[in-house]
Enzyme design. Structure first.
Site: not given
Ligand code: ARG
Length: 463
Positions: A110, A155-156, A277, A283, A285, A290, A317, A322
């Protein structure tokens, strides 16, 4: 392969679920940051007396070898692993044996993933800031090369008042300068180390978070362990800033698309940034412009996706998080690609000064100046405004413009008109008279150019 976390559970995970759960397809791009973070972690563990110096040396050397092998291609990422963190640790343990299993002391995936992401995005911000500087350079080149070209200001999307083309271009340079400073600000807040927050509550080991943070170039540590593993506001802040960058690029792209149309013909994009094109031979483009405009929606979408993912999550967490990576990676990749195309496209476009001038001459763009003339001769502005409107109507009825209406006709509206009127409504005069700070006069444009140049020189970016 047996899971590294096998223990509490014995049954195998369903293969589809396993694949669903895995993030290695997209987080493998974090391998360098993951390994760098682990090296600092090993060094900290030994500095704090949690591992021996010898163990740390072995771990650091092993991690260095993995980095080298991944860089060279000698080691391929195993997409069967759950994520890049598990993969690196697995390879390390395969190579070093039991000592490899000590690396994960006093940390959790984490705080590890939060760390990797911050390290990665810090680099990306630096690169994006460098690319924005190049885009600003391209705008400056345009402004400097066509400093005195007159065009209609709108403007506009209606012709409003004459302006210098360089003034119009510099408006975008100013916007991008603010984007640069927003990103620098975001980097500052992001640059706090989450490692050592562990799973959520900190750890019982005598770790030294400041040591690890210093090793990794952070300005400090995240001060609450739950916060360190739970928030992704740094991703959101970055994506907000990137959305603004894209909004700016997109508005300019829209103008380039308009300006390069047959209807406007103000500019011509070079062949390198246009396509033909498959069916219409005439053309040319503006696909790149874009696409920049189009990809803006994508970056906004990335921001919205993660905002929505996070809004209901309890601390700390949750696996939902993820989902942060694909969104923020996509936003970063998209912005970089767009900036890389934008800068040379802008630097190389051709300006059709005559057409801009011609457009500025039609449309009674100097009607405000006609009114101002009368005001300077003593007429109240509202009366001058009304009279000027009537004169415009007369010109339209007679197929004339303000510059070609004879003096007698003017004088039939008001005795205040004199010969000096024509100089007053000349487009160059109209532009040159707008000397208010930030206005469109040449002197103002020159000082804007100097300002942008100075601001660029003051940026600390590595391109
Ligand atoms: N692959 C996980 C992520 O990207 C890593 C952290 C995982 N932690 C856990 N407690 N499962 O968030």
């Amino acid at each position: 392969m047996a899971k590294m976390w096998a223990g509490r559970t014995a049954g195998a995970v369903d293969p589809l679920a396993d694949d669903f759960n895995s993030s290695i397809r997209f987080d493998c791009r974090l391998y360098r940051q993951d390994i760098t973070g682990s090296m600092a972690h090993a060094a900290m563990l030994s500095a704090a007396g949690i591992l021996s110096q010898q163990e740390a040396d072995q771990l650091i050397a092993g991690l260095g070898g993995i980095l080298q092998d991944l860089d060279s291609g000698a080691l391929a990422v195993d997409y069967g692993c759950e994520d890049i963190h598990m993969f690196v640790e697995q390879v390390l343990t395969d190579r070093l044996g039991d000592v490899g299993k000590k690396l994960h002391t006093a940390r959790s995936r984490n705080d590890q993933v939060a760390l990797d992401l911050r390290l990665y995005l810090r680099e990306q911000i630096d690169q994006i800031r460098g690319l924005i500087c190049q885009a600003i350079e391209a705008l400056l080149t345009q402004a400097e090369e066509h400093k005195s070209v007159i065009m209609p200001g709108y403007t506009h999307l209606q012709r409003a008042q004459p302006i210098l083309y360089s003034h119009h271009i510099l408006a975008y340079a100013m916007m991008l300068l603010r984007d640069l400073s927003r990103l620098a600000d975001c980097r500052k807040r992001l640059n706090q180390s989450p490692i050592g927050c562990c799973a959520l509550a900190g750890t019982t080991y005598p770790t030294d978070r400041q040591f690890e943070a210093r090793q990794l170039g952070f300005d400090g540590v995240v001060r609450n362990s739950l916060d360190g593993v739970s928030d992704r506001d740094f991703c959101l802040e970055l994506m907000s800033d990137l959305s603004l960058v894209m909004m700016h690029l997109s508005r300019f792209s829209e103008e380039l698309i308009l300006w390069s149309s047959w209807e406007f013909q103000f500019i011509e994009l070079t062949d390198a940034y246009t396509t033909g094109s498959s069916i219409m031979p005439q053309k040319k483009n503006p696909d790149m412009a874009e696409l920049i405009r189009g990809k803006t929606g994508r970056v906004y979408g990335d921001l919205m996706a993660l905002l929505t993912t996070l809004k209901g999550l309890p601390l700390a967490y949750n696996k939902d998080m993820q989902e942060d990576k694909e969104a923020v990676f996509d936003a970063v990749d998209t912005v970089k690609m767009c900036l890389q195309v934008f800068a040379p496209m802008v630097a190389s476009m051709k300006v059709k000064a005559e057409n801009m001038k011609k457009a500025a001459q039609g449309g009674f763009i100097n009607a405000t100046d006609l009114a101002d003339y009368l005001v300077k001769k003593g007429l109240p502005f509202r009366s001058a405004y009304k009279l000027s409107g009537q004169i415009v109507a007369k010109c339209i009825a007679e197929g004339l413009v303000l510059e070609t209406l004879p003096l007698e006709d003017y004088q039939s509206f008001s005795p205040l008109f004199g010969q000096d009127l024509y100089e007053h409504i000349d487009l160059i005069t109209c532009v040159e008279k707008r000397i208010s700070e930030g206005g469109t006069s040449l002197a103002s444009v020159e000082s804007q150019i100097a300002y942008v140049r100075r601001a660029l020189q003051e940026q600390e970016v590595t391109v």
